[in-house]
Scaffold this motif. Structure first.
Motif, short mmCIF file in Angstrom:
data_model
loop_
_atom_site.label_atom_id
_atom_site.label_comp_id
_atom_site.label_asym_id
_atom_site.label_seq_id
_atom_site.Cartn_x
_atom_site.Cartn_y
_atom_site.Cartn_z
N LYS A 18 0.86 -1.31 0.02
CA LYS A 18 -0.32 0.11 -0.24
C LYS A 18 1.16 1.61 -0.29
O LYS A 18 2.20 1.58 0.05
N GLY A 19 -0.24 2.38 -0.77
CA GLY A 19 1.43 3.69 -0.25
C GLY A 19 0.00 4.62 -1.34
O GLY A 19 -0.65 5.05 -0.90
N LEU A 20 1.03 5.98 -1.99
CA LEU A 20 -0.02 7.04 -1.72
C LEU A 20 -0.01 7.19 -3.35
O LEU A 20 0.95 6.70 -3.94
N MET A 21 -0.93 7.37 -3.96
CA MET A 21 -1.09 7.30 -5.25
C MET A 21 -1.73 8.88 -5.83
O MET A 21 -2.34 9.29 -5.60
N PHE A 22 -0.93 9.92 -6.34
CA PHE A 22 -1.49 11.36 -6.14
C PHE A 22 -1.06 11.08 -8.22
O PHE A 22 -0.89 10.36 -9.52
N CYS A 23 -3.05 11.83 -8.91
CA CYS A 23 -3.28 11.85 -10.44
C CYS A 23 -3.46 12.89 -10.26
O CYS A 23 -3.41 13.81 -9.92
N LYS A 24 -3.68 13.17 -11.88
CA LYS A 24 -4.04 14.64 -12.10
C LYS A 24 -5.55 14.18 -12.73
O LYS A 24 -6.17 13.41 -13.67
N TYR A 25 -6.48 15.08 -11.59
CA TYR A 25 -8.00 15.46 -12.36
C TYR A 25 -8.04 17.06 -12.86
O TYR A 25 -9.02 16.58 -13.00
#
Length: 265
Positions: free
Chosen positions: A217-224
């Motif tokens: 598990k971790g952190l997901m950074f996406c472009k919204y």
């Protein structure tokens, strides 16, 4: 001391090295280095922000074309690839530096990239920790802490190995940088660093057993496509069994990405 590389070895005895000037290790060295860096950025056409001196901006015909953030000898850049390449060439002529391309692994944090997102995880860090303490084959558990726990400081508590407890909690605090799901449990066990008991150590082991289930598990950074800021907060009023103090926590999202979180007593 041994002579530095490049200094010819002589047969004379009693030869010493005389220190003419020292920079690294002195209190003023970070300030001196940053002044040198800032002067070079301004020379290349960047403007230093008045509100944040570590922020440098470059505009062309009123439009922002580049943004540079100075972070302890590292440079985080924007999306203008042509400008970044020119800047790298310029800085290479001013300083001794090299390009490491995209970040993949840093201080136990793995960085996985795609065209639309960035994923941060500490899977190897977790597995190495479990191997180190002999819990790689431990029985996993689904939650990081017991619901409605009564952890506190009691006069009849059985003490545990203080040094081992502090070392494990310190590792968990660092691990919580990419694991907000254990932030609350880690904040609880960190309250007893100077007087841990067997019950407190059991809470630490429960966190480790939970990590056995979820090492990836971790952190997901996406472009919204937006920059909305949202913040959520909650508090457990008078929840501490020791001093009746409240435990509060908050989460902040920017562009639907979790950027800050904290659980505090």
């Amino acid at each position: 001391m041994d002579l530095p590389l490049g200094i010819p070895v002589t047969s004379k005895e009693g030869v010493v090295c005389k220190l003419r000037k020292s920079l690294y290790g002195l209190k003023q060295s970070p300030r001196a280095w940053f002044e040198r860096f800032a002067a070079s950025m301004k020379k290349f056409g960047y403007v230093q922000s008045n509100s944040d001196h570590t922020l440098f901006l470059k505009r062309h015909k009123g439009k922002l074309t580049a943004l540079i953030i100075y972070v302890d000898d590292m440079i985080v850049t924007g999306d203008d690839q042509a400008e970044m390449q020119n800047l790298q060439k310029y800085l290479a002529s001013e300083f001794e530096m090299k390009s490491l391309d995209d970040l993949k692994y840093f201080l136990g944090i793995k960085v996985a990239r795609s065209k639309h997102n960035i994923f941060l995880s500490q899977r190897k860090y977790i597995l190495d920790l479990l191997v180190e303490i002999g819990m790689l084959d431990c029985k996993p558990i689904d939650t990081s802490s017991e619901q409605n726990h009564k952890l506190g400081l009691y006069p009849d508590q059985v003490p545990t190995d203080k040094e081992r407890y502090q070392r494990l909690v310190g590792k968990l605090i660092y691990l919580s940088h990419t694991r907000p799901d254990i932030a609350y449990a880690v904040s609880v066990v960190s309250q007893f660093m100077y007087s841990p008991s067997e019950d407190h150590m059991g809470a630490v082991m429960r966190i480790l057993r939970y990590l056995k289930v979820t090492p990836g598990k971790g952190l997901m950074f996406c472009k919204y496509g937006h920059t909305d800021v949202e913040e959520y907060t909650d508090a457990n009023w008078a929840g501490s069994v020791t001093d009746r103090r409240s435990t509060s926590g908050y989460f902040t999202f920017v562009d639907d990405n979790l950027v800050t979180w904290r659980s505090k007593k």
